[in-house]
Design an enzyme around this catalytic site. Structure first.
Site, PDB file in Angstrom:
ATOM      1  N   ARG A   1      23.631   9.214  17.206  1.00  0.00           N
ATOM      2  CA  ARG A   1      22.605  10.023  16.551  1.00  0.00           C
ATOM      3  C   ARG A   1      22.222   9.386  15.214  1.00  0.00           C
ATOM      4  O   ARG A   1      23.057   9.325  14.300  1.00  0.00           O
ATOM      5  CB  ARG A   1      23.133  11.439  16.287  1.00  0.00           C
ATOM      6  CG  ARG A   1      23.610  12.186  17.523  1.00  0.00           C
ATOM      7  CD  ARG A   1      22.490  12.903  18.253  1.00  0.00           C
ATOM      8  NE  ARG A   1      22.926  13.288  19.597  1.00  0.00           N
ATOM      9  CZ  ARG A   1      23.453  14.472  19.926  1.00  0.00           C
ATOM     10  NH1 ARG A   1      23.607  15.400  18.986  1.00  0.00           N
ATOM     11  NH2 ARG A   1      23.806  14.735  21.176  1.00  0.00           N
TER      12      ARG A   1
ATOM     13  N   GLU B   1      20.934  10.287  12.608  1.00  0.00           N
ATOM     14  CA  GLU B   1      20.603  11.390  11.713  1.00  0.00           C
ATOM     15  C   GLU B   1      21.192  11.088  10.343  1.00  0.00           C
ATOM     16  O   GLU B   1      22.383  10.792  10.241  1.00  0.00           O
ATOM     17  CB  GLU B   1      21.280  12.649  12.260  1.00  0.00           C
ATOM     18  CG  GLU B   1      20.392  13.829  12.422  1.00  0.00           C
ATOM     19  CD  GLU B   1      21.160  14.999  13.033  1.00  0.00           C
ATOM     20  OE1 GLU B   1      21.130  16.075  12.438  1.00  0.00           O
ATOM     21  OE2 GLU B   1      21.819  14.800  14.085  1.00  0.00           O
TER      22      GLU B   1
ATOM     23  N   ARG C   1      30.727  17.518   9.190  1.00  0.00           N
ATOM     24  CA  ARG C   1      30.843  17.604  10.647  1.00  0.00           C
ATOM     25  C   ARG C   1      29.861  16.707  11.411  1.00  0.00           C
ATOM     26  O   ARG C   1      29.785  16.787  12.627  1.00  0.00           O
ATOM     27  CB  ARG C   1      30.699  19.055  11.105  1.00  0.00           C
ATOM     28  CG  ARG C   1      29.335  19.647  10.869  1.00  0.00           C
ATOM     29  CD  ARG C   1      29.349  21.156  11.030  1.00  0.00           C
ATOM     30  NE  ARG C   1      27.991  21.675  10.977  1.00  0.00           N
ATOM     31  CZ  ARG C   1      27.389  22.313  11.980  1.00  0.00           C
ATOM     32  NH1 ARG C   1      28.029  22.537  13.100  1.00  0.00           N
ATOM     33  NH2 ARG C   1      26.159  22.748  11.865  1.00  0.00           N
ATOM     34  N   HIS C   2      29.149  15.839  10.716  1.00  0.00           N
ATOM     35  CA  HIS C   2      28.227  14.944  11.397  1.00  0.00           C
ATOM     36  C   HIS C   2      28.716  13.498  11.377  1.00  0.00           C
ATOM     37  O   HIS C   2      29.135  12.999  10.340  1.00  0.00           O
ATOM     38  CB  HIS C   2      26.835  15.003  10.740  1.00  0.00           C
ATOM     39  CG  HIS C   2      26.061  16.226  11.101  1.00  0.00           C
ATOM     40  ND1 HIS C   2      26.129  17.380  10.369  1.00  0.00           N
ATOM     41  CD2 HIS C   2      25.226  16.471  12.148  1.00  0.00           C
ATOM     42  CE1 HIS C   2      25.356  18.303  10.937  1.00  0.00           C
ATOM     43  NE2 HIS C   2      24.803  17.781  12.017  1.00  0.00           N
TER      44      HIS C   2
ATOM     45  N   GLU D   1      29.898  25.109  15.787  1.00  0.00           N
ATOM     46  CA  GLU D   1      29.426  24.752  17.121  1.00  0.00           C
ATOM     47  C   GLU D   1      30.160  23.513  17.630  1.00  0.00           C
ATOM     48  O   GLU D   1      30.251  22.512  16.934  1.00  0.00           O
ATOM     49  CB  GLU D   1      27.913  24.485  17.041  1.00  0.00           C
ATOM     50  CG  GLU D   1      27.268  24.131  18.353  1.00  0.00           C
ATOM     51  CD  GLU D   1      26.842  22.678  18.400  1.00  0.00           C
ATOM     52  OE1 GLU D   1      26.203  22.192  17.456  1.00  0.00           O
ATOM     53  OE2 GLU D   1      27.199  22.014  19.401  1.00  0.00           O
TER      54      GLU D   1
ATOM     55  N   SER E   1      26.771  22.473  23.076  1.00  0.00           N
ATOM     56  CA  SER E   1      25.436  22.994  23.264  1.00  0.00           C
ATOM     57  C   SER E   1      25.086  22.733  24.722  1.00  0.00           C
ATOM     58  O   SER E   1      25.387  21.655  25.248  1.00  0.00           O
ATOM     59  CB  SER E   1      24.482  22.255  22.327  1.00  0.00           C
ATOM     60  OG  SER E   1      23.324  23.009  22.157  1.00  0.00           O
TER      61      SER E   1
ATOM     62  N   ARG F   1      34.972  17.156  16.882  1.00  0.00           N
ATOM     63  CA  ARG F   1      34.884  18.536  16.378  1.00  0.00           C
ATOM     64  C   ARG F   1      35.947  19.431  17.005  1.00  0.00           C
ATOM     65  O   ARG F   1      36.543  20.266  16.334  1.00  0.00           O
ATOM     66  CB  ARG F   1      33.497  19.129  16.651  1.00  0.00           C
ATOM     67  CG  ARG F   1      32.440  18.564  15.746  1.00  0.00           C
ATOM     68  CD  ARG F   1      31.164  19.403  15.834  1.00  0.00           C
ATOM     69  NE  ARG F   1      30.102  18.762  15.069  1.00  0.00           N
ATOM     70  CZ  ARG F   1      28.848  19.180  15.047  1.00  0.00           C
ATOM     71  NH1 ARG F   1      28.489  20.249  15.759  1.00  0.00           N
ATOM     72  NH2 ARG F   1      27.946  18.558  14.328  1.00  0.00           N
TER      73      ARG F   1
END
Lengths: 470, 470
Positions: free
Chosen positions: B242, B244, B250-251, B393, B396, B444
């Site tokens: 990712r 991002e 948590r990323h 989370e 998903s 996670r």
């Protein structure tokens, strides 16, 4: 036999009539759109219902449970559609040779189309499982590789593909099962790395925010760091990336590596034996648990059963050279094996030792990477090895140099920029046990165990210099 | 107790004297280079020998087996060096509180340095396992995260790290074990893809020979293609990328995805239940098989045991909204949950239902990707879900649209270029069963099960926008 025995199929799943409130998809399948194309239905029709590797014949006949319209509807369902069927399983008098379930057929009482396939399929499954020899000798259609790969979703539905990838799943399972029992820990290693650790050739570049990064050509550095971090025995399964412009039957730009790294006490042969035994356990497990799959693949691609010895045959490179020279090949002592010579050697070994699997040990130091431990008894040799299946390499490995000074010397000898491998060398500065390991190509093991001829048959969605889709 | 009982250690492996001919490394370790720095050796010295999660005290004392010079040598071995030791295991009268093996010590008769650590370590292991509260209250040294990650090979040697990654290996093992027992097939999906399937945001670009390619943001398309190819139930474990620019606790830019996809018969809840049960089996397996590891981590990072219900609690999004509103939060019906609201909801659910794990179902259609199946009973809702551990989370998922026409409509509604997702849509044209799935973040799950506070603690070699090394 019970009179309302429901039987479930995938390219035919029987289902009860759904609660009307639940049936949100009711406008997207069904009778009205399906019965427009055919004119003269008979009084009955036959369908073949398939689920994964198995299929069964189904009969829809005008009578108590089916009307003329229903038979017409069933006759017009496009091939490869998903259906739900309810019916009665009946014994048949004559074996149904064209189905895997030969002694029974299903008398359909209800049938619903869940997902309709388009009427024109890009390839026919019957053609896709036809042995090449039948295609050649009888002039019947077979499907070429690009058509298969372009339409992989359909090609993967053949019994052959289903069997290949079930067996491949089994290889991963047996690899992990064996190593977990031997006390190995599974690790996860990063695929995006900051420097091309093996010198920079054949590496894919990634745009990483405002900088460049690279895709790992192997998890080796990280496996070795785990050994230095006291994990002793580690394995991992993950993608490996090679930016090599090789368009051969056995090269992919992305493949799945089964990787092992292990600290040893006295001699790297401790590791070689563990790796060879792991492969032997995989072969034994496959022959024990996956006979159905092996036979299914053999139907389309006939091949001799895979043979191996226990313990595994270990030849030294100089012995292999002698065998090749005896067979008329001219090769220097420090020359690497060409692909044709590897294959020839495989045949010679098979003749002499009756095994399709062997270890070739003590490669010339000159043809191995800088981090390979030299052989202390012969400076031209190294503590390195490849393993072969049916004459093709499936694993490359070595004792790695765990001493920062010696690995620096060897890197300089190879002309490698020390700055680029600083992190690698530094990981041996705070206590590093002697260790060795190797990397196995999953697709090659699958291909060679099954006697297939192209690694694209054993990669679900293969990547090569010319193929990135689907 | 036998008088020559050899005991093996890693940061201390005992070994017999090697055959002189074998000892190729003899110039790279040993006495002469090691005994230069210390002046006044005593008559004995103590060492702590460590192997993975366990350690034992060792004594080298002048006597029959050790000379003054040998004691001096042993006293000068650098911390974290790898040694081989031979000795006798002796019971001690007073428990040795500083070691995991409290009732015995090793009386050393032979000791060899196999790999010497440099004298100055970048971090001390004692500091690296100290609970933060001790550091704060007693002013004792702890190690900050960047120092740990910069020197990960040493940081991974702590008992805490050893326990975290053994438990993480267990999560993968339990995931596969549970799904294999449920009849799932393991698949391998490509990471280099030709088009950014979810629209193009947050994707890494790769130079692929003369063209560009992308790194897969999830294996979803390929999992779905396997379902359309008749594999029915599939899972995979692999890297997910990712791009991002998120620098949160948590990323990560690369993490390990545990992915599931499954065809169902009547309702996507069949899949939701399978996924939730898989996670429950993982939690149970961890609590059963990894108590030592959990307690080891808890020593440094105290935390409440992880609680869950059987069957798993499933809340609908509108119920969660009602709970949040009751707690004073103002939110619209179709608004997504912010991270603080997710955490607050986690606390409210824990208070009301006494569980750290639950499913949140029926997300607003507006906040989910184009391929999400709308809820047939409420056009503003969708057949989609997240799963949460300790209010964060970890999964998903959704029922995916398996109808080419509806998915086309939804893509257009989202303004997605149909040309870019043509291969995706085409895979539903030749018979596609209804299916659903989800993706779990391994790091996670490890972090939240153990009650840790940063996902970098549960990634061996974490990748974020600012970190690409080691």
């Amino acid at each position: 036999m019970p009179s309302a025995n429901a039987s479930r199929r995938s390219q035919e799943k029987p289902r009860e009539i759904m609660d009307a409130a639940e049936d949100y998809a009711k406008e997207r399948y069904g009778v009205s759109s399906m019965i427009q194309s055919q004119e003269k239905p008979g009084k009955q029709c036959f369908l073949v219902l398939r689920q994964q590797q198995f299929n069964v014949q189904a009969l829809v006949a005008v009578g108590d449970h089916a009307s003329k319209q229903m038979v017409k509807f069933a006759a017009n369902i496009n091939k490869e559609s998903i259906v739900d069927v309810e019916g009665v399983v009946r014994k048949v008098n004559q074996k149904i040779g064209s189905c895997t379930q030969q002694d029974v057929e299903l008398h359909v009482q209800k049938i619903y189309v869940i997902s309709s396939a388009e009427p024109r399929l890009p390839l026919q499954l019957d053609d896709a499982v036809r042995p090449e020899v039948e295609g050649e000798e009888e002039g019947r259609a077979t499907v070429n590789q690009d058509t298969r790969l372009d339409n992989r979703v359909i090609d993967l539905r053949t019994s052959t593909s289903q069997a290949i990838f079930r067996l491949q799943s089994g290889i991963c399972h047996l690899f992990r099962e064996t190593l977990t029992n031997k006390g190995f820990v599974e690790i996860q290693t990063p695929k995006i790395i900051s420097a091309a650790s093996e010198g920079g050739a054949n590496v894919f570049t990634v745009s990483y925010f405002k900088n460049n990064a690279y895709l790992a050509q192997s998890p080796q550095l990280y496996k070795q760091m785990c050994i230095c971090a006291d994990f002793e025995k580690v394995f991992c399964i993950g993608p490996v990336f090679r930016a090599e412009d090789s368009n051969t039957h056995r090269h992919l730009t992305e493949f799945v590596g089964l990787d092992i790294e292990m600290a040893f006490n006295y001699h790297y042969h401790e590791v070689v034996e563990e790796i060879a035994d792991t492969l032997v356990q995989i072969f034994k497990g496959l022959q024990k648990r996956f006979q159905t799959e092996i036979q299914t693949v053999n139907k389309q691609f006939p091949c001799e059963p895979f043979k191996f010895l226990e313990p595994t045959l270990r030849l030294e490179y100089c012995e292999a050279l002698a065998m090749l020279r005896e067979a008329g090949i001219e090769m220097g002592d420090e020359e690497d094996l060409s692909t044709p010579n590897e294959k020839l050697l495989g045949r010679l070994v098979k003749e002499k030792y009756d095994t399709d699997f062997y270890i070739l040990d003590k490669y010339p130091l000159a043809v191995r990477p800088f981090y390979t431990m030299p052989d202390p008894r012969n400076p031209k040799q190294s503590n390195s090895y490849d393993m072969f299946m049916r004459g093709e390499e499936i694993l490359s490995g070595a004792q790695r140099i765990h001493d920062p000074q010696l690995v620096t010397e060897r890197a300089l000898h190879h002309g490698i920029d020390l700055e680029k491998i600083k992190a690698y060398i530094d990981s041996f500065r705070f206590g590093a046990p002697p260790h060795a390991g190797g990397g196995i190509g999953l697709e090659r093991v699958t291909m060679l165990f099954l006697g297939l001829h192209n690694v694209r048959q054993t990669s679900m969605f293969p990547r090569d210099p010319k193929r990135l889709t689907p």
